[in-house]
Design a protein around this motif. Structure first.
Motif, PDB file in Angstrom:
ATOM      1  N   GLU A 123       0.918  -0.304  -0.903  1.00 47.24           N
ATOM      2  CA  GLU A 123      -0.193  -0.899  -0.163  1.00 47.24           C
ATOM      3  C   GLU A 123       0.338  -2.176   0.458  1.00 47.24           C
ATOM      4  N   LEU A 128      -3.370   1.283   2.354  1.00 50.85           N
ATOM      5  CA  LEU A 128      -2.638   2.371   1.718  1.00 50.85           C
ATOM      6  C   LEU A 128      -2.044   3.232   2.826  1.00 50.85           C
ATOM      7  N   SER A 181       1.133   3.280   6.210  1.00 51.74           N
ATOM      8  CA  SER A 181       0.503   1.992   5.938  1.00 51.74           C
ATOM      9  C   SER A 181       0.726   1.024   7.103  1.00 51.74           C
TER      10      SER A 181
END
Length: 123
Positions: free
Chosen positions: A115, A30, A51
């Protein structure tokens, strides 16, 4: 099992990354700041950048770089943000680009917008 304090600790029973032979599997990251544990902002570009910085740090913990990445998977809360994510993503990779899949998902942990997971191979 790979670990670096320069990326967020796992939020469940998994490793940041696993090196198996010459291949490293980086768990989905994330866009969480490793120091604060919070998102840098509630917008796709900032979370994508964070990320990818987390992935970069995990790779570096095993002596790998973004150039070693051969495959990524991008999970998006909203596929309509694909172009904005892609703009930041392009800052981290050069040709030959890794293979990639991108999907919209119903939800991501902690309410994240993106993500990204990666597979890298030591050259």
């Amino acid at each position: 099992m790979s670990y670096t304090k320069d990326a967020p600790a796992a939020i469940g029973p998994y490793s940041q990354g696993v090196l198996a032979g010459n291949t490293m599997y980086v768990s989905g990251q994330l866009g969480l700041d490793p120091v604060t544990g919070a998102f840098p902002a509630d917008e796709i570009k900032a979370q994508t950048r964070r990320s990818l910085l987390n992935i970069k740090a995990i790779l570096a913990s095993e002596g790998l770089t973004m150039q070693d990445v051969v495959k990524t998977t991008v999970l998006l809360k909203d596929i309509g943000e694909f172009a904005a994510m892609n703009e930041v993503y392009a800052e981290f990779f050069t040709e030959p680009y890794p293979a990639r899949a991108a999907f919209q998902v119903a939800a991501l942990p902690k309410g994240g917008r993106v993500e990204i997971e990666a597979i890298a191979v030591r050259q």
